[in-house]
Design a protein around this motif. Structure first.
Motif, mmCIF file in Angstrom:
data_model
loop_
_atom_site.group_PDB
_atom_site.id
_atom_site.type_symbol
_atom_site.label_atom_id
_atom_site.label_comp_id
_atom_site.label_asym_id
_atom_site.label_seq_id
_atom_site.Cartn_x
_atom_site.Cartn_y
_atom_site.Cartn_z
ATOM 1 N N PRO A 91 6.430 0.934 -7.191
ATOM 2 C CA PRO A 91 6.698 -0.346 -7.867
ATOM 3 C C PRO A 91 7.431 -1.355 -6.989
ATOM 4 O O PRO A 91 7.230 -2.565 -7.128
ATOM 5 N N VAL A 92 8.290 -0.866 -6.085
ATOM 6 C CA VAL A 92 9.000 -1.784 -5.183
ATOM 7 C C VAL A 92 8.013 -2.473 -4.255
ATOM 8 O O VAL A 92 8.057 -3.696 -4.061
ATOM 9 N N ILE A 93 7.101 -1.703 -3.686
ATOM 10 C CA ILE A 93 6.112 -2.269 -2.762
ATOM 11 C C ILE A 93 5.176 -3.218 -3.500
ATOM 12 O O ILE A 93 4.848 -4.306 -2.993
ATOM 13 N N ASP A 148 14.322 12.880 -6.057
ATOM 14 C CA ASP A 148 13.343 11.894 -6.517
ATOM 15 C C ASP A 148 11.976 12.133 -5.902
ATOM 16 O O ASP A 148 11.851 12.679 -4.800
ATOM 17 N N ASN A 149 10.961 11.682 -6.639
ATOM 18 C CA ASN A 149 9.613 11.620 -6.085
ATOM 19 C C ASN A 149 9.501 10.291 -5.352
ATOM 20 O O ASN A 149 9.491 9.233 -5.983
ATOM 21 N N PRO A 150 9.446 10.295 -4.020
ATOM 22 C CA PRO A 150 9.497 9.039 -3.269
ATOM 23 C C PRO A 150 8.339 8.101 -3.572
ATOM 24 O O PRO A 150 8.506 6.881 -3.588
ATOM 25 N N VAL A 151 7.147 8.664 -3.833
ATOM 26 C CA VAL A 151 5.988 7.815 -4.117
ATOM 27 C C VAL A 151 6.193 7.070 -5.431
ATOM 28 O O VAL A 151 5.924 5.863 -5.536
ATOM 29 N N GLU A 152 6.700 7.763 -6.445
ATOM 30 C CA GLU A 152 6.952 7.117 -7.728
ATOM 31 C C GLU A 152 8.017 6.036 -7.627
ATOM 32 O O GLU A 152 7.929 4.996 -8.294
ATOM 33 N N LYS A 153 9.027 6.260 -6.800
ATOM 34 C CA LYS A 153 10.103 5.287 -6.667
ATOM 35 C C LYS A 153 9.708 4.097 -5.787
ATOM 36 O O LYS A 153 10.128 2.961 -6.041
ATOM 37 N N LEU A 154 8.934 4.337 -4.748
ATOM 38 C CA LEU A 154 8.598 3.284 -3.805
ATOM 39 C C LEU A 154 7.430 2.419 -4.263
ATOM 40 O O LEU A 154 7.381 1.222 -3.934
ATOM 41 N N THR A 200 6.497 1.170 14.723
ATOM 42 C CA THR A 200 5.429 0.208 14.997
ATOM 43 C C THR A 200 4.144 0.929 15.354
ATOM 44 O O THR A 200 3.071 0.600 14.849
ATOM 45 N N ASN A 201 4.235 1.919 16.213
ATOM 46 C CA ASN A 201 3.047 2.671 16.622
ATOM 47 C C ASN A 201 2.410 3.406 15.456
ATOM 48 O O ASN A 201 1.196 3.607 15.419
ATOM 49 N N ALA A 202 3.232 3.811 14.486
ATOM 50 C CA ALA A 202 2.724 4.557 13.331
ATOM 51 C C ALA A 202 2.057 3.656 12.303
ATOM 52 O O ALA A 202 1.316 4.151 11.442
ATOM 53 N N GLY A 203 2.300 2.336 12.366
ATOM 54 C CA GLY A 203 1.635 1.443 11.421
ATOM 55 C C GLY A 203 2.464 0.300 10.883
ATOM 56 O O GLY A 203 1.937 -0.554 10.172
ATOM 57 N N TYR A 242 1.139 3.985 4.105
ATOM 58 C CA TYR A 242 -0.131 3.986 3.371
ATOM 59 C C TYR A 242 -0.066 3.050 2.168
ATOM 60 O O TYR A 242 -0.970 2.227 1.944
ATOM 61 N N LEU A 243 1.014 3.153 1.390
ATOM 62 C CA LEU A 243 1.160 2.315 0.197
ATOM 63 C C LEU A 243 1.262 0.835 0.565
ATOM 64 O O LEU A 243 0.687 -0.021 -0.119
ATOM 65 N N SER A 244 1.983 0.546 1.612
ATOM 66 C CA SER A 244 2.144 -0.855 2.005
ATOM 67 C C SER A 244 0.831 -1.458 2.484
ATOM 68 O O SER A 244 0.514 -2.621 2.171
ATOM 69 N N LEU A 245 0.054 -0.694 3.233
ATOM 70 C CA LEU A 245 -1.239 -1.189 3.700
ATOM 71 C C LEU A 245 -2.189 -1.410 2.528
ATOM 72 O O LEU A 245 -2.904 -2.415 2.475
ATOM 73 N N ARG A 246 -2.164 -0.502 1.577
ATOM 74 C CA ARG A 246 -3.033 -0.627 0.404
ATOM 75 C C ARG A 246 -2.670 -1.845 -0.435
ATOM 76 O O ARG A 246 -3.540 -2.480 -1.045
ATOM 77 N N ASN A 247 -1.381 -2.180 -0.458
ATOM 78 C CA ASN A 247 -0.925 -3.322 -1.246
ATOM 79 C C ASN A 247 -0.753 -4.588 -0.411
ATOM 80 O O ASN A 247 -0.212 -5.581 -0.903
ATOM 81 N N GLN A 248 -1.207 -4.554 0.841
ATOM 82 C CA GLN A 248 -1.160 -5.715 1.723
ATOM 83 C C GLN A 248 0.276 -6.222 1.935
ATOM 84 O O GLN A 248 0.537 -7.432 1.918
ATOM 85 N N VAL A 249 1.195 -5.294 2.129
ATOM 86 C CA VAL A 249 2.607 -5.626 2.333
ATOM 87 C C VAL A 249 3.018 -5.194 3.741
ATOM 88 O O VAL A 249 2.995 -4.000 4.052
ATOM 89 N N PRO A 250 3.413 -6.121 4.613
ATOM 90 C CA PRO A 250 3.856 -5.743 5.961
ATOM 91 C C PRO A 250 5.160 -4.935 5.912
ATOM 92 O O PRO A 250 6.062 -5.231 5.120
ATOM 93 N N VAL A 251 5.234 -3.921 6.752
ATOM 94 C CA VAL A 251 6.443 -3.104 6.879
ATOM 95 C C VAL A 251 7.178 -3.516 8.148
ATOM 96 O O VAL A 251 6.576 -3.649 9.223
#
Length: 315
Positions: free
Chosen positions: A197-199, A189-195, A241-244, A224-233
């Protein structure tokens, strides 16, 4: 009248009857019961050494330390064996003796289940247990809810190594009042394509410890995707945690070793082998920059940890 010699002889026989069994036990029986636990480290890397040191500090009877490369044919017949790490657990499961109590520690829950299924498929109720390194999903989900109390949708992804966690993930989400948005990832799978819509359809995203899904490259995209969509990881290690990641719950090698040492004390006191368990001790780390960027008001990791302990105590 009993003469002095007769009285002395009588006293000698009496003392012999009363003291001899105790002396025999001290010389032989106690030695058998005092057989030290065998502690098998996967290797002498720093994390395994930290587990070992914590066990040594906690256990009332220090174990004998070895590695898989140093095992002797009779080692698998020990009364109690503590294996630290996946490699040590695999070795001791493959050599398992029915009279042995085996505790695997400091390994993922999914790895333990797979190894036990592969190496002891015919065993009915073997005396085998484990202390996992990963957290119970409900603990992670509760942390997510504490980070964003108004959240309604929880996103996550499973891979080949974590598909067995689906029911636990679903039940934990339901208990926390969250609707699960779940994706499955394979190596094709392409992880960006799969993740993506979920995020986009989630208020929070929970990272499952599965190397078949979240390698270093995919984790960077996820953050990166979660920060752009304002979704906490919500992560599972301090490194996340240190990575973001906004927050993570995790247990250190020292905490796992302390729990393992306590188990050994319980076993030496005659208690039954505890069932496979998640860590009893844990820490919560938060990324203040990520929290501020997402407009989240988080006090401290310690405060979140205490709230998680309070929630778990209510069960």
């Amino acid at each position: 009248m009993i003469t002095g010699m007769q009285g002395l002889d009588r006293i000698t026989r009496l003392l012999t009857r009363r003291l001899l069994p105790g002396l025999i036990f001290c010389l032989f029986g106690a030695g058998l019961r005092a057989e030290p636990v065998l502690l098998v480290l996967s290797d002498f890397s720093p994390s395994y050494n930290q587990v070992r040191d914590a066990v040594m500090m906690t256990a009332q009877q220090p174990p004998v330390v070895t590695t898989p490369d140093q095992l002797t044919p009779t080692d698998s017949h020990r009364g109690t064996i503590l294996a630290v790490g996946s490699r040590a657990c695999e070795q001791m499961l493959s050599r398992y003796h029915p009279d042995t109590r085996l505790v695997c520690s400091f390994l993922p829950s999914t790895t333990f289940v797979q190894l036990k299924r592969q190496l002891l498929p015919e065993q009915g109720q073997p005396q085998v247990s484990a202390i996992f390194i990963d957290q119970p999903l409900l603990r992670q989900i509760r942390l997510a809810k504490l980070v964003r109390p108004d959240a309604r949708f929880l996103g996550s992804a499973l891979g080949n190594n974590s598909q067995s966690l689906r029911s636990e993930l679903e039940s934990g989400s339901k208990e926390a009042g969250l609707e699960l948005q779940l994706s499955y990832l394979t190596t094709q799978d392409n992880p960006v394509e799969k993740l993506t819509p979920v995020i986009q359809n989630s208020d929070l995203f929970l990272v499952i410890p599965d190397s078949s899904v979240f390698n270093r490259a995919i984790s960077k995209w996820l953050l990166y995707l979660s920060l752009r969509n304002q979704v906490p990881v919500i992560g599972f290690s301090e490194s996340y945690t240190n990575a973001g990641a906004t927050a993570s719950v995790h247990s250190s090698p020292t905490q796992i070793g302390q729990q393992a040492g306590e188990w050994l004390n319980r076993l030496s006191a005659g208690e039954a082998l505890p069932p496979p368990s998640y860590p009893a001790y844990f820490d919560v780390s938060i990324n203040t920059v990520a929290a501020r960027t997402l407009n989240l008001k988080l006090t401290s990791g310690e405060a979140l940890e205490q709230e998680l302990l309070r929630l778990e105590a209510r069960r």
